[in-house]
Scaffold this motif. Structure first.
Motif, PDB file in Angstrom:
ATOM      1  N   LYS A 116       0.852  -1.175   0.000  1.00 37.62           N
ATOM      2  CA  LYS A 116       0.000   0.000   0.000  1.00 37.62           C
ATOM      3  C   LYS A 116       0.895   1.233   0.000  1.00 37.62           C
ATOM      4  CE  LYS A 116      -1.771  -1.787   3.664  1.00 37.62           C
ATOM      5  NZ  LYS A 116      -2.487  -1.956   4.950  1.00 37.62           N
ATOM      6  N   VAL A 117       0.623   2.133  -0.928  1.00 41.49           N
ATOM      7  CA  VAL A 117       1.386   3.373  -1.001  1.00 41.49           C
ATOM      8  C   VAL A 117       0.405   4.533  -1.057  1.00 41.49           C
ATOM      9  CG1 VAL A 117       3.405   2.320  -2.072  1.00 41.49           C
ATOM     10  CG2 VAL A 117       1.548   3.155  -3.513  1.00 41.49           C
ATOM     11  N   ARG A 118       0.940   5.747  -1.044  1.00 41.74           N
ATOM     12  CA  ARG A 118       0.070   6.916  -0.919  1.00 41.74           C
ATOM     13  C   ARG A 118      -0.276   7.607  -2.237  1.00 41.74           C
ATOM     14  NH1 ARG A 118      -3.013   7.019   3.496  1.00 41.74           N
ATOM     15  NH2 ARG A 118      -1.828   6.373   5.323  1.00 41.74           N
ATOM     16  N   THR A 119       0.527   7.406  -3.252  1.00 41.64           N
ATOM     17  CA  THR A 119       0.256   8.093  -4.514  1.00 41.64           C
ATOM     18  C   THR A 119       0.455   7.126  -5.678  1.00 41.64           C
ATOM     19  OG1 THR A 119       2.536   8.821  -4.871  1.00 41.64           O
ATOM     20  CG2 THR A 119       1.112  10.263  -3.539  1.00 41.64           C
ATOM     21  N   ALA A 120      -0.118   7.487  -6.825  1.00 39.22           N
ATOM     22  CA  ALA A 120       0.056   6.670  -8.019  1.00 39.22           C
ATOM     23  C   ALA A 120       1.517   6.649  -8.436  1.00 39.22           C
ATOM     24  CB  ALA A 120      -0.811   7.214  -9.151  1.00 39.22           C
ATOM     25  N   GLY A 121       2.202   7.765  -8.274  1.00 38.59           N
ATOM     26  CA  GLY A 121       3.619   7.826  -8.619  1.00 38.59           C
ATOM     27  C   GLY A 121       4.442   6.852  -7.804  1.00 38.59           C
ATOM     28  N   ARG A 122       4.173   6.779  -6.517  1.00 36.01           N
ATOM     29  CA  ARG A 122       4.894   5.835  -5.668  1.00 36.01           C
ATOM     30  C   ARG A 122       4.536   4.398  -6.010  1.00 36.01           C
ATOM     31  NH1 ARG A 122       4.652   8.616   0.395  1.00 36.01           N
ATOM     32  NH2 ARG A 122       5.961  10.429  -0.122  1.00 36.01           N
ATOM     33  N   ALA A 123       3.304   4.195  -6.429  1.00 38.35           N
ATOM     34  CA  ALA A 123       2.889   2.850  -6.816  1.00 38.35           C
ATOM     35  C   ALA A 123       3.699   2.372  -8.016  1.00 38.35           C
ATOM     36  CB  ALA A 123       1.403   2.831  -7.142  1.00 38.35           C
ATOM     37  N   LEU A 124       3.902   3.239  -8.987  1.00 38.78           N
ATOM     38  CA  LEU A 124       4.662   2.858 -10.168  1.00 38.78           C
ATOM     39  C   LEU A 124       6.128   2.609  -9.813  1.00 38.78           C
ATOM     40  CD1 LEU A 124       3.101   5.268 -12.793  1.00 38.78           C
ATOM     41  CD2 LEU A 124       2.531   2.895 -12.337  1.00 38.78           C
ATOM     42  N   THR A 125       6.668   3.427  -8.929  1.00 35.39           N
ATOM     43  CA  THR A 125       8.044   3.211  -8.472  1.00 35.39           C
ATOM     44  C   THR A 125       8.171   1.869  -7.772  1.00 35.39           C
ATOM     45  OG1 THR A 125       8.445   5.583  -8.228  1.00 35.39           O
ATOM     46  CG2 THR A 125       9.882   4.112  -6.991  1.00 35.39           C
ATOM     47  N   ARG A 126       7.173   1.544  -6.964  1.00 31.14           N
ATOM     48  CA  ARG A 126       7.194   0.275  -6.252  1.00 31.14           C
ATOM     49  C   ARG A 126       7.060  -0.906  -7.219  1.00 31.14           C
ATOM     50  NH1 ARG A 126       9.527  -2.805  -3.020  1.00 31.14           N
ATOM     51  NH2 ARG A 126       8.255  -4.153  -1.688  1.00 31.14           N
ATOM     52  N   LEU A 127       6.275  -0.747  -8.284  1.00 31.34           N
ATOM     53  CA  LEU A 127       6.169  -1.797  -9.294  1.00 31.34           C
ATOM     54  C   LEU A 127       7.533  -2.101  -9.912  1.00 31.34           C
ATOM     55  CD1 LEU A 127       2.909  -1.076 -11.344  1.00 31.34           C
ATOM     56  CD2 LEU A 127       3.358  -3.045  -9.875  1.00 31.34           C
ATOM     57  N   VAL A 128       8.302  -1.059 -10.156  1.00 27.48           N
ATOM     58  CA  VAL A 128       9.644  -1.250 -10.711  1.00 27.48           C
ATOM     59  C   VAL A 128      10.507  -2.043  -9.738  1.00 27.48           C
ATOM     60  CG1 VAL A 128      11.746  -0.088 -11.485  1.00 27.48           C
ATOM     61  CG2 VAL A 128       9.509   0.834 -12.121  1.00 27.48           C
ATOM     62  N   ASP A 129      10.469  -1.648  -8.453  1.00 28.43           N
ATOM     63  CA  ASP A 129      11.261  -2.354  -7.442  1.00 28.43           C
ATOM     64  C   ASP A 129      10.871  -3.830  -7.361  1.00 28.43           C
ATOM     65  OD1 ASP A 129      12.568  -0.010  -6.799  1.00 28.43           O
ATOM     66  OD2 ASP A 129      11.278   0.455  -5.086  1.00 28.43           O
ATOM     67  N   LEU A 130       9.571  -4.101  -7.368  1.00 30.74           N
ATOM     68  CA  LEU A 130       9.095  -5.477  -7.270  1.00 30.74           C
ATOM     69  C   LEU A 130       9.503  -6.305  -8.488  1.00 30.74           C
ATOM     70  CD1 LEU A 130       5.532  -4.811  -5.816  1.00 30.74           C
ATOM     71  CD2 LEU A 130       7.408  -5.989  -4.639  1.00 30.74           C
ATOM     72  N   ALA A 131       9.461  -5.684  -9.660  1.00 30.62           N
ATOM     73  CA  ALA A 131       9.848  -6.374 -10.881  1.00 30.62           C
ATOM     74  C   ALA A 131      11.324  -6.757 -10.847  1.00 30.62           C
ATOM     75  CB  ALA A 131       9.554  -5.511 -12.097  1.00 30.62           C
ATOM     76  N   VAL A 132      12.154  -5.825 -10.433  1.00 32.38           N
ATOM     77  CA  VAL A 132      13.600  -6.082 -10.374  1.00 32.38           C
ATOM     78  C   VAL A 132      13.897  -7.164  -9.334  1.00 32.38           C
ATOM     79  CG1 VAL A 132      15.831  -5.069  -9.810  1.00 32.38           C
ATOM     80  CG2 VAL A 132      14.197  -3.787 -11.201  1.00 32.38           C
ATOM     81  N   GLU A 133      13.217  -7.086  -8.199  1.00 32.87           N
ATOM     82  CA  GLU A 133      13.398  -8.094  -7.156  1.00 32.87           C
ATOM     83  C   GLU A 133      12.982  -9.474  -7.655  1.00 32.87           C
ATOM     84  OE1 GLU A 133      11.218  -9.156  -2.941  1.00 32.87           O
ATOM     85  OE2 GLU A 133      11.598  -7.047  -3.412  1.00 32.87           O
ATOM     86  N   ALA A 134      11.860  -9.543  -8.355  1.00 37.52           N
ATOM     87  CA  ALA A 134      11.356 -10.828  -8.848  1.00 37.52           C
ATOM     88  C   ALA A 134      12.260 -11.413  -9.930  1.00 37.52           C
ATOM     89  CB  ALA A 134       9.943 -10.665  -9.389  1.00 37.52           C
ATOM     90  N   ALA A 135      12.919 -10.558 -10.691  1.00 39.43           N
ATOM     91  CA  ALA A 135      13.801 -11.036 -11.754  1.00 39.43           C
ATOM     92  C   ALA A 135      15.000 -11.782 -11.197  1.00 39.43           C
ATOM     93  CB  ALA A 135      14.265  -9.865 -12.616  1.00 39.43           C
ATOM     94  N   GLY A 136      15.408 -11.445  -9.972  1.00 41.85           N
ATOM     95  CA  GLY A 136      16.558 -12.114  -9.383  1.00 41.85           C
ATOM     96  C   GLY A 136      17.852 -11.696 -10.049  1.00 41.85           C
ATOM     97  N   ASP A 137      18.840 -12.585 -10.018  1.00 42.99           N
ATOM     98  CA  ASP A 137      20.162 -12.257 -10.548  1.00 42.99           C
ATOM     99  C   ASP A 137      20.384 -12.729 -11.976  1.00 42.99           C
ATOM    100  OD1 ASP A 137      20.901 -11.133  -8.100  1.00 42.99           O
ATOM    101  OD2 ASP A 137      21.550 -13.077  -7.321  1.00 42.99           O
ATOM    102  N   GLY A 138      19.426 -13.476 -12.524  1.00 39.75           N
ATOM    103  CA  GLY A 138      19.604 -14.023 -13.862  1.00 39.75           C
ATOM    104  C   GLY A 138      18.907 -13.205 -14.937  1.00 39.75           C
ATOM    105  N   GLU A 139      18.871 -13.777 -16.132  1.00 36.67           N
ATOM    106  CA  GLU A 139      18.213 -13.110 -17.250  1.00 36.67           C
ATOM    107  C   GLU A 139      16.696 -13.249 -17.115  1.00 36.67           C
ATOM    108  OE1 GLU A 139      19.846 -15.005 -20.677  1.00 36.67           O
ATOM    109  OE2 GLU A 139      21.555 -13.635 -20.769  1.00 36.67           O
ATOM    110  N   ALA A 140      15.997 -12.258 -17.600  1.00 35.54           N
ATOM    111  CA  ALA A 140      14.534 -12.271 -17.478  1.00 35.54           C
ATOM    112  C   ALA A 140      13.899 -11.547 -18.660  1.00 35.54           C
ATOM    113  CB  ALA A 140      14.102 -11.619 -16.173  1.00 35.54           C
ATOM    114  N   ASP A 141      12.662 -11.920 -18.938  1.00 34.10           N
ATOM    115  CA  ASP A 141      11.822 -11.204 -19.893  1.00 34.10           C
ATOM    116  C   ASP A 141      10.776 -10.440 -19.092  1.00 34.10           C
ATOM    117  OD1 ASP A 141      13.032 -12.752 -22.059  1.00 34.10           O
ATOM    118  OD2 ASP A 141      11.769 -14.397 -21.341  1.00 34.10           O
ATOM    119  N   ILE A 142      10.297  -9.344 -19.633  1.00 35.83           N
ATOM    120  CA  ILE A 142       9.206  -8.628 -18.966  1.00 35.83           C
ATOM    121  C   ILE A 142       8.106  -8.293 -19.971  1.00 35.83           C
ATOM    122  CG2 ILE A 142      10.725  -7.611 -17.222  1.00 35.83           C
ATOM    123  CD1 ILE A 142      10.283  -4.888 -18.702  1.00 35.83           C
ATOM    124  N   ALA A 143       6.908  -8.186 -19.450  1.00 37.80           N
ATOM    125  CA  ALA A 143       5.775  -7.688 -20.221  1.00 37.80           C
ATOM    126  C   ALA A 143       5.087  -6.647 -19.356  1.00 37.80           C
ATOM    127  CB  ALA A 143       4.811  -8.810 -20.581  1.00 37.80           C
TER     128      ALA A 143
END
Length: 288
Positions: free
Chosen positions: A201-228
């Motif tokens: 839960k975040v306070r603004t749409a801007g922070r939500a998008l920033t958090r999406l980026v963080d979560l995506a990078v975390e989920a990708a791990g240390d290897g190669e990844a594709d994103i959609a």
């Protein structure tokens, strides 16, 4: 062997891949004020978004009938396929998987059905992996296992402006929906064990998008990844997500797709959706 691969219209495969993979797509149906249309063929996400913003609009979705799957499976087998692998969106989000299973039971062991446990390109990536395995003349069990393996390699996160549409459609519990009623609270959701749950839960749409980026990078791990990256009527927001994630992942990023979701997901999320699907090229290995 010749194995055919079937998926459904909620995979939202990128247009640039059209013709690259041999896939049969069975459409779901969207109903707007009593009028129904097939996703991707007769009704657009823009029409759904417009209806959702109108007063007293009734928007719902329905799975394909088992008979639709029976027709497709028989057509593919009659055309020379030795077997069919059918990969679909989460059984906890739709009856599509159940309909495919009922059809498979009627056809017999030549058809194997896989629950991707998610939707959109979370479904698309394993369907594409299965199609690639089939193109390499792998046998029925190997193609099925490939789809299941790649389904386990995806993580799906998304942001919506309101949880109201997910609540109306029964895709998120009433208790979770209350998260979005507090003033200025913006929920980030993800698909866990096939169901939609609140991740942050975040306070603004801007922070939500920033958090999406963080979560995506975390989920990708240390290897190669594709994103959609998916969106509904917010291409600029989606483009910013692509740029930010691409910068963070650097050379570890392989394929990158940006697509608008279709009418079915649009019906349940409403306008403003921004989502990220991460597909890890290598399987996650358990800690020793």
């Amino acid at each position: 062997m010749s194995i055919a691969v079937v998926t459904d219209s909620t995979a939202y495969l990128p247009a640039e891949l059209s013709g690259t993979y041999d896939l049969t797509i069975v459409p779901l149906t969207v109903v707007i004020n009593g009028w129904d249309g097939l996703e991707g063929l007769e009704i657009s996400p823009a029409e759904v978004a417009k209806a959702l913003t109108g007063r007293r609009a009734a928007v719902s979705t329905s799975r394909p009938a088992p008979s639709q799957f029976v027709t497709e499976y028989r057509r593919l087998l009659d055309a020379g396929a030795d077997g069919v692998v059918s990969v679909h969106l989460s059984a906890k989000l739709s009856g599509t998987y159940e309909a495919a299973q009922l059809a498979a039971a009627e056809i017999g062991p030549q058809v194997r059905v896989v629950d991707s446990g998610t939707a959109a390109m979370g479904l698309g990536f394993p369907a594409l992996a299965a199609a690639s395995a089939a193109a390499e003349n792998q046998d029925l069990e190997t193609v099925r296992a490939t789809a299941a393996d790649h389904a386990a390699r995806v993580s799906t996160f998304f942001y919506v402006d309101t949880l109201e549409f997910l609540r109306r459609g029964g895709r998120i519990g009433a208790a979770s929906a209350l998260v979005g009623t507090a003033l200025s609270v913006k929920p980030i959701l993800h698909v866990a064990d096939g169901a939609i749950v609140v991740r942050d839960k975040v306070r603004t749409a801007g922070r939500a998008l920033t958090r999406l980026v963080d979560l995506a990078v975390e989920a990708a791990g240390d290897g190669e990844a594709d994103i959609a990256v998916h969106h509904l009527g917010t291409p600029d927001r989606a483009g910013a997500l692509v740029d930010a994630i691409s910068m963070r992942l650097g050379e570890r990023l392989r394929d990158c797709y940006l697509t608008e979701v279709g009418a079915v997901v649009a019906a349940h999320t409403g306008p403003g959706l921004a989502g990220v699907v991460i597909h890890r090229r290598s399987p996650v290995r358990p800690a020793p």
